[in-house]
Design a protein around this motif. Structure first.
Motif, mmCIF file in Angstrom:
data_model
loop_
_atom_site.group_PDB
_atom_site.id
_atom_site.type_symbol
_atom_site.label_atom_id
_atom_site.label_comp_id
_atom_site.label_asym_id
_atom_site.label_seq_id
_atom_site.Cartn_x
_atom_site.Cartn_y
_atom_site.Cartn_z
ATOM 1 N N ARG A 107 -6.112 -4.718 -9.012
ATOM 2 C CA ARG A 107 -5.622 -3.316 -9.015
ATOM 3 C C ARG A 107 -4.102 -3.263 -9.078
ATOM 4 O O ARG A 107 -3.527 -2.429 -9.782
ATOM 5 N N GLU B 219 0.846 -1.214 0.000
ATOM 6 C CA GLU B 219 0.000 0.000 0.000
ATOM 7 C C GLU B 219 0.876 1.258 0.000
ATOM 8 O O GLU B 219 0.565 2.249 -0.665
ATOM 9 N N ASP C 131 -5.384 -6.088 -3.379
ATOM 10 C CA ASP C 131 -6.329 -6.322 -4.473
ATOM 11 C C ASP C 131 -5.488 -6.640 -5.707
ATOM 12 O O ASP C 131 -4.914 -5.747 -6.338
ATOM 13 N N PRO D 280 -0.142 3.075 -3.664
ATOM 14 C CA PRO D 280 -1.363 3.490 -2.961
ATOM 15 C C PRO D 280 -2.625 3.099 -3.722
ATOM 16 O O PRO D 280 -2.656 3.170 -4.952
ATOM 17 N N GLY D 281 -3.637 2.636 -2.966
ATOM 18 C CA GLY D 281 -4.914 2.289 -3.582
ATOM 19 C C GLY D 281 -4.989 0.867 -4.118
ATOM 20 O O GLY D 281 -5.958 0.502 -4.776
ATOM 21 N N THR D 282 -3.957 0.041 -3.829
ATOM 22 C CA THR D 282 -3.983 -1.336 -4.358
ATOM 23 C C THR D 282 -4.374 -2.356 -3.289
ATOM 24 O O THR D 282 -4.303 -3.559 -3.535
ATOM 25 N N THR D 283 -4.742 -1.877 -2.105
ATOM 26 C CA THR D 283 -5.198 -2.820 -1.080
ATOM 27 C C THR D 283 -6.587 -2.403 -0.619
ATOM 28 O O THR D 283 -6.956 -1.227 -0.710
ATOM 29 N N ALA D 284 -7.342 -3.403 -0.127
ATOM 30 C CA ALA D 284 -8.688 -3.134 0.384
ATOM 31 C C ALA D 284 -9.045 -4.232 1.369
ATOM 32 O O ALA D 284 -8.739 -5.401 1.134
ATOM 33 N N GLN E 80 -1.407 -1.827 -12.159
ATOM 34 C CA GLN E 80 -0.321 -0.843 -11.985
ATOM 35 C C GLN E 80 1.044 -1.361 -12.415
ATOM 36 O O GLN E 80 1.925 -0.576 -12.734
#
Length: 199
Positions: free
Chosen positions: A64, A48, A61, A52-56, A68
């Motif tokens: 995602r 993360e 994820d 940034p923004g690749t985990t949830a 990238q």
């Protein structure tokens, strides 16, 4: 203990071959399964931070993250710098445990073995192969797989012919499981007589 590196391009039948080695009583280290595990655990904060923004929900994820890095070699390199040290620790523990269990042979299943220089860390390499037609058919039958995605994956992998040329042993999965089981028996018989080569 002799360590066999098991590899092969996507769709060649490597996972099935790994299962058949395990069925024959050989300890098998699954690099992909270890990646899945750390993507739901210790790698999450580090990934993360870099992407940034690749985990949830406390997990990576993969779709995602893949979006990238798949077309960006520099991003792929950064991802490897995060993940590889973690994977190496699990790999070492697997080898120590296998050695402690007095296993004569252990198998490490690593999809990108040649691409990451992993052949230097094993005593012999087993390459799993099939025909290009069977390979494509198997891969395109997977969920969410497209021709474009497949071509991107294949571009990162050493060509099958090159892997076979460099292999100590080749397993052809084109003709069902029984010939693969027989080939594994032959490989294990040969492996226990081999000198240790890994550095």
């Amino acid at each position: 203990m002799i360590v066999l590196g098991l590899t092969g391009s996507i769709g060649m039948g490597k996972s099935t071959t790994a299962k058949l080695f395990a069925e024959a009583g050989v300890p098998v280290y699954d690099a992909d399964a270890t990646v899945h595990m750390i993507y739901e655990g210790e790698a999450v904060p580090a990934i993360e931070a870099v992407f940034p923004g690749t985990t949830a929900g406390g997990k990576v994820d993969r779709a995602r993250l893949s979006a990238q890095v798949v077309h960006d070699p520099a991003a792929m390199k950064r991802l490897e710098q995060v993940v590889h040290p973690m994977l190496r620790a699990y790999h070492q523990k697997f080898l120590s445990d296998a050695e402690a269990s007095a296993a004569p042979v252990a198998v490490v299943d690593v999809p990108l073995l040649y691409e990451t220089g992993g052949e230097k860390r094993v005593d012999a390499v087993v390459v799993v192969t099939t025909t290009p037609e069977i390979q494509r058919e198997r891969i395109l039958a997977r969920d969410n797989m497209t021709d474009e995605k497949l071509n991107a994956i294949l571009a990162r992998q050493l060509p099958d012919a090159e892997k076979r040329k460099r292999a100590d042993f080749v397993v052809d999965t084109s003709h069902g499981l029984d010939p693969v089981r027989a080939r594994i028996r032959d490989i294990l018989a040969a492996a226990v007589k081999m000198p240790r080569r890994r550095s």
